[in-house]
Scaffold this motif. Structure first.
Motif, mmCIF file in Angstrom:
data_model
loop_
_atom_site.group_PDB
_atom_site.id
_atom_site.type_symbol
_atom_site.label_atom_id
_atom_site.label_comp_id
_atom_site.label_asym_id
_atom_site.label_seq_id
_atom_site.Cartn_x
_atom_site.Cartn_y
_atom_site.Cartn_z
ATOM 1 N N ASP A 296 0.820 -1.211 0.000
ATOM 2 C CA ASP A 296 0.000 0.000 0.000
ATOM 3 C C ASP A 296 0.856 1.264 0.000
ATOM 4 N N SER A 297 2.169 1.087 -0.038
ATOM 5 C CA SER A 297 3.084 2.227 -0.096
ATOM 6 C C SER A 297 4.310 1.826 -0.908
ATOM 7 N N LEU A 298 4.639 2.623 -1.924
ATOM 8 C CA LEU A 298 5.800 2.365 -2.770
ATOM 9 C C LEU A 298 6.670 3.615 -2.839
ATOM 10 N N THR A 299 7.990 3.421 -2.888
ATOM 11 C CA THR A 299 8.927 4.500 -3.187
ATOM 12 C C THR A 299 9.696 4.067 -4.424
ATOM 13 N N ILE A 300 9.564 4.841 -5.505
ATOM 14 C CA ILE A 300 10.133 4.444 -6.784
ATOM 15 C C ILE A 300 10.896 5.609 -7.411
ATOM 16 N N GLU A 301 11.719 5.294 -8.412
ATOM 17 C CA GLU A 301 12.450 6.299 -9.177
ATOM 18 C C GLU A 301 11.595 6.761 -10.361
ATOM 19 N N PRO A 302 11.818 7.977 -10.853
ATOM 20 C CA PRO A 302 11.100 8.408 -12.060
ATOM 21 C C PRO A 302 11.393 7.447 -13.220
ATOM 22 N N GLY A 303 10.377 7.166 -14.007
ATOM 23 C CA GLY A 303 10.523 6.242 -15.123
ATOM 24 C C GLY A 303 10.144 4.819 -14.777
ATOM 25 N N THR A 304 9.759 4.581 -13.518
ATOM 26 C CA THR A 304 9.351 3.244 -13.095
ATOM 27 C C THR A 304 7.909 2.990 -13.508
ATOM 28 N N THR A 305 7.648 1.797 -14.010
ATOM 29 C CA THR A 305 6.294 1.385 -14.367
ATOM 30 C C THR A 305 5.703 0.588 -13.211
ATOM 31 N N VAL A 306 4.515 0.970 -12.795
ATOM 32 C CA VAL A 306 3.796 0.239 -11.749
ATOM 33 C C VAL A 306 2.667 -0.528 -12.425
ATOM 34 N N VAL A 307 2.578 -1.819 -12.100
ATOM 35 C CA VAL A 307 1.543 -2.683 -12.669
ATOM 36 C C VAL A 307 0.629 -3.129 -11.529
ATOM 37 N N TRP A 308 -0.660 -2.809 -11.639
ATOM 38 C CA TRP A 308 -1.651 -3.265 -10.676
ATOM 39 C C TRP A 308 -2.268 -4.539 -11.234
ATOM 40 N N GLU A 309 -2.262 -5.597 -10.423
ATOM 41 C CA GLU A 309 -2.807 -6.897 -10.851
ATOM 42 C C GLU A 309 -3.993 -7.257 -9.956
ATOM 43 N N TRP A 310 -5.150 -7.446 -10.553
ATOM 44 C CA TRP A 310 -6.346 -7.810 -9.801
ATOM 45 C C TRP A 310 -6.309 -9.291 -9.465
ATOM 46 N N VAL A 311 -6.446 -9.618 -8.172
ATOM 47 C CA VAL A 311 -6.413 -11.014 -7.740
ATOM 48 C C VAL A 311 -7.637 -11.384 -6.915
ATOM 49 N N GLY A 312 -8.465 -10.425 -6.552
ATOM 50 C CA GLY A 312 -9.636 -10.697 -5.723
ATOM 51 C C GLY A 312 -10.844 -11.063 -6.564
ATOM 52 N N GLU A 313 -11.969 -11.213 -5.871
ATOM 53 C CA GLU A 313 -13.210 -11.567 -6.556
ATOM 54 C C GLU A 313 -14.119 -10.368 -6.739
#
Length: 195
Positions: free
Chosen positions: A73-90
């Motif tokens: 629920d919290s990310l620290t990333i560098e500029p240019g990073t791609t974040v992928v959200w993956e749905w796993v619930g119902e």
């Protein structure tokens, strides 16, 4: 014939020369392993960069969209990073931005869905907050911090020391223990000193 009564005795000079050779061999192999690890990390950097080997961002991070949670629920990333959200619930969820830097253009994924994935590349530094609109009341909120210093953020003391240094330390300790074991064995069972 008793092995302790052989005609040839091990001289202390010969023993010390052998112990020194063992220590040098252990150090050289540890140094070689450390250089090999550093070379592997360089290859990974080239794969994540552009065609000239320049850094093209921070790679890819994944966020799991489950039943009433984002993980992490919290990310620290560098500029240019791609974040992928993956749905796993119902249940149906979305990724609705609630706060972002002024010059950012992140629109999120406002449509509700229960499976699949969604990705966005973060180029603008700053803080991004997002929620699942129907589940914000149960705490389905998350944030992303985009900063050039993201690579320097460590999860603990072990992350502050490179893998090559740990390999070198382990190999050095192993070499010292084996050398001391040989010293003890030869001093205890090596026979009488030469006369």
């Amino acid at each position: 014939m008793n092995p302790l009564e052989e005609d040839e005795h091990l001289s202390r000079r010969l023993f010390l020369a052998g112990a020194a050779g063992t220590a040098v061999a252990a150090g050289a192999s540890a140094s070689g392993l450390a250089q090999e690890d550093e070379g592997d990390e360089g290859d990974e950097d080239d794969e994540n960069g552009d065609e000239n080997g320049n850094g093209g961002g921070g790679g890819t991070e994944f966020v799991e969209v489950g039943d009433n949670y984002y993980d992490p629920d919290s990310l620290t990333i560098e500029p240019g990073t791609t974040v992928v959200w993956e749905w796993v619930g119902e249940a149906d969820h979305n990724v609705e931005p609630t706060e972002q830097p002024d010059d950012a253009d992140w629109e999120g994924h406002t449509d509700l869905k229960a499976d699949g994935d969604y990705e966005h590349t973060f180029d603008v530094e700053g803080s991004y907050d997002y929620v699942c609109t129907p589940h914000v009341g149960v705490g389905m909120v998350a944030s992303i911090e985009v900063t050039e210093d993201a690579g320097a953020v460590a999860d603990g003391p072990a992350d502050l020391v490179p893998d090559a240094a740990w390999t070198l330390l382990i190999a050095t300790v192993a070499g010292m223990v084996s050398t001391l074991s040989l010293v003890y064995f030869f001093m205890r069972y090596g026979g009488e000193p030469a006369e």
